[in-house]
Structure formats: structure tokens, C-alpha cells
Design a protein around this motif. Structure first.
Motif, short mmCIF file in Angstrom:
data_model
loop_
_atom_site.label_atom_id
_atom_site.label_comp_id
_atom_site.label_asym_id
_atom_site.label_seq_id
_atom_site.Cartn_x
_atom_site.Cartn_y
_atom_site.Cartn_z
N ASP A 29 0.73 -1.17 0.04
CA ASP A 29 0.03 -0.27 -0.04
C ASP A 29 0.77 1.28 0.01
O ASP A 29 0.36 2.23 0.29
CB ASP A 29 -0.95 -0.02 1.33
CG ASP A 29 -2.08 -0.88 0.94
OD1 ASP A 29 -2.47 -1.36 -0.06
OD2 ASP A 29 -2.73 -1.14 2.05
N VAL A 72 2.45 4.45 -1.11
CA VAL A 72 2.02 5.77 -1.72
C VAL A 72 3.25 6.31 -1.97
O VAL A 72 4.02 7.05 -1.01
CB VAL A 72 0.93 6.54 -0.87
CG1 VAL A 72 0.61 7.76 -1.79
CG2 VAL A 72 -0.31 5.79 -0.44
N ASN A 76 -4.00 7.66 2.00
CA ASN A 76 -4.80 6.54 2.54
C ASN A 76 -6.27 6.49 2.38
O ASN A 76 -6.80 5.59 2.02
CB ASN A 76 -4.46 6.26 3.92
CG ASN A 76 -3.23 5.92 4.50
OD1 ASN A 76 -2.36 4.97 3.47
ND2 ASN A 76 -2.54 6.18 5.31
N ILE A 83 -6.90 5.43 -1.33
CA ILE A 83 -6.44 4.10 -1.51
C ILE A 83 -7.93 3.32 -1.22
O ILE A 83 -8.20 2.35 -1.84
CB ILE A 83 -5.35 3.57 -0.66
CG1 ILE A 83 -3.88 4.08 -1.68
CG2 ILE A 83 -5.35 2.04 -0.73
CD1 ILE A 83 -2.67 3.89 -1.12
N VAL A 123 -3.73 -1.74 -6.67
CA VAL A 123 -4.08 -1.04 -5.54
C VAL A 123 -5.46 -1.65 -4.97
O VAL A 123 -5.62 -1.95 -3.89
CB VAL A 123 -4.75 0.43 -6.11
CG1 VAL A 123 -5.58 1.08 -5.25
CG2 VAL A 123 -3.53 1.26 -6.68
N LYS A 148 0.88 4.91 -10.63
CA LYS A 148 -0.02 4.47 -9.30
C LYS A 148 -0.02 6.27 -8.73
O LYS A 148 -1.15 6.25 -8.32
CB LYS A 148 0.85 3.84 -8.23
CG LYS A 148 -0.20 3.46 -7.19
CD LYS A 148 0.62 2.44 -6.23
CE LYS A 148 -0.22 2.15 -4.87
NZ LYS A 148 0.42 1.24 -4.35
N LEU A 183 -3.80 8.01 -8.20
CA LEU A 183 -4.08 8.43 -6.77
C LEU A 183 -4.47 10.04 -6.73
O LEU A 183 -5.44 10.36 -6.12
CB LEU A 183 -3.20 7.98 -5.64
CG LEU A 183 -2.93 6.60 -5.63
CD1 LEU A 183 -1.94 6.03 -4.59
CD2 LEU A 183 -4.40 5.85 -5.33
#
Length: 126
Positions: A3, A5, A17, A20, A93, A112, A116
Motif C-alpha cells: 500500500d 504511496v 490512505n 486508496i 491497488v 500509481k 491516486l
């Protein structure tokens, strides 16, 4: 660590978060959105001055509109990823699968972070 970032997306940790987990909740939201049209209110209890449901139709409509807004934010951000890397980033993800070996990990991290960031922008959180 899956996870992770990337710092290049420029989101604070708490917001990253939140983004996500919004993306991870995509499947549940999609199912709930598709089934929302079949929901019906509870039957009245028959009491003359009992508490009614208010306006169940508008409540369902507002719930469905909010789900639609979230789904659109994720889907539009997904389209910002080049098609070659789209499934790798999406599966990483959502399902925490490792990136495919067709490109560098840095390449996937970059896409990614863009994904996000776009989700956060589409939700008007940034």
C-alpha cells in the motif's frame, strides 16, 4: 509495503490512505450502486402516529448519486493511466498483487501516483 504511496503524488499520508481505501471499496460500491434500484423501503408499522421513513425515495436517490460520484471519480482517474500499465496499477491497488514484470517498478509507481492524485482531484479533495 504494497500500500506504498509514492511521495511524488503530493498527497498527505491521511488523504492518500483515504484515496486508496476509496479505490479498494470500488467493487462493493459498484455492486451497491447496481442493486440500489431494487431496494424498497420497509413496510409501515401500521401505527397512526408512528415514525415514518420520511422520504425513502429521495434518501435512496441521494445515496445512489453519492455512489455514482465516487465511482465516476475512480473510473475517470483509471482512464488517465496508459492502457499498457492500467491493469497492473489497478490490480496492485485493489487486490495488492505484485506489478507485472513488463516494466520497471518505478514506472508503475509513477502511474500509481498519477492515478491516486487524479482520484483525489476528481473527488475535489485537492
Amino acid at each position: 509495503m504494497r500500500d506504498y504511496v509514492p511521495k511524488s503524488c503530493g498527497l498527505p499520508d491521511a488523504l492518500a490512505n483515504q484515496v486508496i481505501w476509496l479505490v479498494k471499496d470500488y467493487d462493493r460500491m459498484k455492486t451497491e450502486y447496481d442493486n440500489a434500484i431494487w431496494d424498497s423501503p420497509d413496510p409501515p408499522d401500521g401505527q397512526p402516529r408512528g415514525k415514518g421513513n420520511g422520504d425513502p425515495t429521495s434518501k435512496e436517490a441521494m445515496k445512489r448519486a453519492e455512489l455514482f460520484r465516487k465511482l465516476q471519480a475512480v473510473e475517470q482517474a483509471r482512464l488517465a493511466i496508459p492502457e499498457v500499465y492500467r491493469d497492473g496499477v489497478w490490480n496492485s491497488v485493489l487486490y495488492r498483487t505484485p506489478y507485472p514484470r513488463d516494466a520497471s517498478r518505478k514506472t508503475y509507481w509513477f502511474h500509481k501516483s498519477v492515478f491516486l492524485r487524479k482520484v483525489a482531484e476528481n473527488m475535489f479533495w485537492v
